[in-house]
Motif scaffolding. Structure first.
Motif, PDB file in Angstrom:
ATOM      1  N   SER A  23      -3.032   5.470  -6.099  1.00 56.08           N
ATOM      2  CA  SER A  23      -1.950   4.607  -5.600  1.00 56.08           C
ATOM      3  C   SER A  23      -0.786   5.439  -5.067  1.00 56.08           C
ATOM      4  O   SER A  23      -0.734   6.650  -5.231  1.00 56.08           O
ATOM      5  N   LYS A  24       0.140   4.735  -4.421  1.00 56.30           N
ATOM      6  CA  LYS A  24       1.280   5.408  -3.796  1.00 56.30           C
ATOM      7  C   LYS A  24       2.269   5.942  -4.840  1.00 56.30           C
ATOM      8  O   LYS A  24       2.068   5.784  -6.041  1.00 56.30           O
ATOM      9  N   MET A  25       3.347   6.553  -4.348  1.00 49.62           N
ATOM     10  CA  MET A  25       4.277   7.261  -5.237  1.00 49.62           C
ATOM     11  C   MET A  25       5.085   6.326  -6.129  1.00 49.62           C
ATOM     12  O   MET A  25       5.363   6.633  -7.275  1.00 49.62           O
ATOM     13  N   PHE A  26       5.496   5.175  -5.574  1.00 46.02           N
ATOM     14  CA  PHE A  26       6.395   4.313  -6.358  1.00 46.02           C
ATOM     15  C   PHE A  26       5.926   2.866  -6.440  1.00 46.02           C
ATOM     16  O   PHE A  26       6.676   1.988  -6.832  1.00 46.02           O
ATOM     17  N   CYS A  27       4.680   2.598  -5.998  1.00 45.64           N
ATOM     18  CA  CYS A  27       4.148   1.236  -6.094  1.00 45.64           C
ATOM     19  C   CYS A  27       2.639   1.309  -6.305  1.00 45.64           C
ATOM     20  O   CYS A  27       2.067   2.388  -6.362  1.00 45.64           O
ATOM     21  N   GLN A  28       2.013   0.156  -6.408  1.00 46.13           N
ATOM     22  CA  GLN A  28       0.584   0.104  -6.725  1.00 46.13           C
ATOM     23  C   GLN A  28      -0.306   0.096  -5.475  1.00 46.13           C
ATOM     24  O   GLN A  28      -1.526   0.001  -5.584  1.00 46.13           O
ATOM     25  N   CYS A  29       0.282   0.165  -4.282  1.00 42.34           N
ATOM     26  CA  CYS A  29      -0.530   0.126  -3.060  1.00 42.34           C
ATOM     27  C   CYS A  29      -1.471   1.328  -3.004  1.00 42.34           C
ATOM     28  O   CYS A  29      -1.161   2.398  -3.514  1.00 42.34           O
ATOM     29  N   ARG A  30      -2.587   1.125  -2.313  1.00 42.55           N
ATOM     30  CA  ARG A  30      -3.568   2.182  -2.128  1.00 42.55           C
ATOM     31  C   ARG A  30      -2.955   3.331  -1.323  1.00 42.55           C
ATOM     32  O   ARG A  30      -2.311   3.105  -0.292  1.00 42.55           O
ATOM     33  N   ASN A  41      -1.936  -1.867   3.490  1.00 41.50           N
ATOM     34  CA  ASN A  41      -1.641  -1.319   2.156  1.00 41.50           C
ATOM     35  C   ASN A  41      -0.131  -1.228   1.980  1.00 41.50           C
ATOM     36  O   ASN A  41       0.428  -0.136   1.902  1.00 41.50           O
ATOM     37  N   VAL A  42       0.511  -2.380   1.929  1.00 42.69           N
ATOM     38  CA  VAL A  42       1.979  -2.391   1.851  1.00 42.69           C
ATOM     39  C   VAL A  42       2.458  -3.459   0.867  1.00 42.69           C
ATOM     40  O   VAL A  42       1.735  -4.401   0.569  1.00 42.69           O
ATOM     41  N   CYS A  43       3.701  -3.253   0.391  1.00 43.86           N
ATOM     42  CA  CYS A  43       4.299  -4.213  -0.543  1.00 43.86           C
ATOM     43  C   CYS A  43       5.822  -4.099  -0.398  1.00 43.86           C
ATOM     44  O   CYS A  43       6.313  -3.232   0.325  1.00 43.86           O
ATOM     45  N   PRO A  44       6.587  -4.937  -1.102  1.00 41.55           N
ATOM     46  CA  PRO A  44       8.049  -4.865  -0.972  1.00 41.55           C
ATOM     47  C   PRO A  44       8.614  -3.477  -1.269  1.00 41.55           C
ATOM     48  O   PRO A  44       9.595  -3.064  -0.655  1.00 41.55           O
ATOM     49  N   VAL A  45       7.985  -2.726  -2.200  1.00 43.80           N
ATOM     50  CA  VAL A  45       8.532  -1.406  -2.543  1.00 43.80           C
ATOM     51  C   VAL A  45       8.395  -0.444  -1.367  1.00 43.80           C
ATOM     52  O   VAL A  45       9.371   0.154  -0.913  1.00 43.80           O
ATOM     53  N   CYS A  46       7.165  -0.316  -0.841  1.00 40.78           N
ATOM     54  CA  CYS A  46       6.980   0.700   0.210  1.00 40.78           C
ATOM     55  C   CYS A  46       7.417   0.196   1.584  1.00 40.78           C
ATOM     56  O   CYS A  46       7.455   0.967   2.540  1.00 40.78           O
ATOM     57  N   LEU A  47       7.778  -1.092   1.682  1.00 38.47           N
ATOM     58  CA  LEU A  47       8.369  -1.579   2.926  1.00 38.47           C
ATOM     59  C   LEU A  47       9.895  -1.570   2.828  1.00 38.47           C
ATOM     60  O   LEU A  47      10.586  -1.938   3.766  1.00 38.47           O
TER      61      LEU A  47
HETATM   62 ZN    ZN Z   1       3.564  -0.541  -1.805  1.00 37.26          ZN
END
Ligand code: ZN
Ligand code: ADP
Ligand code: MG
Length: 452
Positions: A23-30, A41-47
């Motif tokens: 997963s990414k550095m600060f969220c659960q995305c791939r 592969n995005v979410c509110p954290v990495c966006l």
């Molecule tokens: Zn994310």
């Protein structure tokens, strides 16, 4: 005034490596974005949505510590993350979460081996820091428009900064190769320059070599960007050294700036004047508490650290007299080295002359195919090839000795200068050998014996 003769290249490196965590550095995305449809592969954290909370990836921290240890760094047990601000569309939050004054690793070095006049020489290059941050999104310029893919946004990224210890392009290339090897060895990244999972930014200047031999850095440096292969790294740095030398020849000093490398034209071009550090407005990331590592956590990583490739090579060279070039191939991958060592052990009792070198040679030159890394098959083929050669060589020697003692007249004739006598002896030997060796091998052996 600087004497132009005393100008020498000074190079320091910044290397980014994408970490191969799930997963990414600060969220659960791939984290692995290769081949994915854009922006999935995005979410509110990495966006970078307001209010989304980052949670650090402990696996990425673990891998950064492992690499820092591989670089002989001091590892901090307590560190924080910081915000580094700048505006660019690939950075939706307007800041990158990075590390400013508490990098995970500091004050290390990487030792590199070189071939120099038939000898192997070892040089250490200092690593200033190793820190952990997040990658940005990816801009794609297509048909007059720019598209953004945020799949890469937030992927763990390790930054490695060296001291300006390099004075030759060759040193830079060997060092970066060794970084790539180490990163793969420690399972941190596939470190592929073409794919962008390893990125190199060399800083280049010319310094003044003083009478003491010390090199005085001058008050500027040029950072090179857009280098995506070893070949271009070499070319870009070589070009930049010459460009700067010409500026000095005109009596001027090169400007401090960031320059891009244009691979089709083979030149560097000015991109921007480099920003000063305060422009980034670094401050501690308020959403992530300070990380305090348990001693046991670091100790375990230390204990499990494999023997490093440079040390493995030193052993191959000193214990088995392998050439550096062969040792470099064998330490390209850990499992290749394991394969070699296992075979070496299994073939130990076969009494094959120069086994370590022959085996290395067979692997490096693919004389024996490594079919699916099947040691049994490899062993069988290797024995067919070299076990038999051994036997035949023993036969040739035996026959040559017999022929020489059975035909003293021919031997005397040869020593008086009659070339035909030699051919007679070879002919006699070939009759006994019956095609199990080539006439040239037989001739060579007889000659060797007649002359000794
Ligand atoms: Zn994310
Ligand atoms: P900055 O503060 O501009 O980022 P740093 O001192 O942090 O500069 O160094 C960044 C990189 O530049 C490091 O890899 C360092 O080795 C390299 N570097 C520093 N001074 C020089 C120089 N005079 N010539 C070439 N590289 C240099
Ligand atoms: Mg810096």
């Amino acid at each position: 005034m600087i004497d132009l003769k005393n100008l020498v290249p000074v190079i320091g490196l910044e290397i980014h490596v994408e970490v191969n965590t799930a997963s990414k550095m600060f969220c659960q995305c791939r984290a692995n974005y290769f081949g994915s449809e854009p922006n999935i592969n995005v979410c509110p954290v990495c966006l970078g949505y307001p209010g989304a909370l980052p949670v650090p990836n402990i696996k990425a921290i673990e891998k950064t510590i492992r690499l820092a240890l591989g670089f002989n760094c001091r590892v901090r047990r307590s560190f924080k993350f910081d915000r580094k601000h700048y505006f660019y569309p690939d950075l939706p939050k307007g800041y990158q979460i990075s590390q400013y004054d508490t990098p995970i690793g500091e004050n290390g070095f990487l030792e590199v081996d070189f071939e120099s006049k038939e000898k192997v020489v070892y040089k250490k290059f200092r690593i200033r820091r190793v820190h952990l941050e997040e990658d940005t999104g990816k801009l794609l310029h297509e048909g007059g428009q720019t598209l953004i893919d945020y799949n890469r946004s937030g992927v763990p990224l390790i930054e490695i900064v060296t001291e300006p210890d390099f004075h030759e392009v060759e040193e830079v290339v060997r060092f970066v190769e060794e970084v790539q090897r180490l990163v793969r060895w420690l399972d941190i990244s596939d470190a592929d320059m073409e794919k962008g999972s390893m990125r190199l930014e060399p800083n280049v200047s010319l310094g003044e070599k003083l009478l003491s031999g010390e090199i005085k850095l001058l008050d500027y440096k040029v950072e090179l960007k857009n280098i995506n292969s070893f070949r271009f790294a070499r070319k870009a740095v070589e070009y930049e050294i010459e460009r700067q030398r010409k500026i000095f020849e005109k009596g001027e000093v090169p400007k401090q700036e960031t320059r891009g490398y244009d691979e089709t034209r083979g030149i560097t071009f000015s991109q921007r004047k480099k920003e000063a550090e305060q422009d980034y407005r670094y401050f501690p990331e308020p959403d992530i508490p300070r990380v305090e590592l348990k001693e046991e956590f670091v100790e375990k990583i230390k204990r499990e650290l494999p023997v490093l490739p440079i040390k493995e090579r030193r052993e191959l060279i000193e214990k088995y007299s392998l050439r550096l070039s062969d040792a470099l191939v064998l330490t390209r991958e850990k499992r290749l080295l394991d394969f070699y060592k296992q075979l070496l052990k299994e073939l130990e009792n076969e009494k094959i002359e120069k086994l370590p070198q022959r085996l290395a040679n067979a692997i490096v030159n693919k004389k024996v195919k490594i079919e699916d890394w099947d040691t049994e098959k490899f062993k069988e083929r290797f024995l067919q090839l070299f076990g038999k050669v051994e036997e035949d060589l023993v036969l040739v020697e035996k026959v040559a000795r017999e022929v020489i003692s059975s035909f003293p007249k021919a031997v005397q004739d040869f020593k008086k200068g009659k070339e035909n006598a030699l051919m007679f002896l070879v002919g006699q030997a070939m009759r006994q050998i019956r095609g199990k060796a080539k006439p040239n091998t037989v001739k060579g052996k007889i000659l060797e014996m007649l002359r000794s």
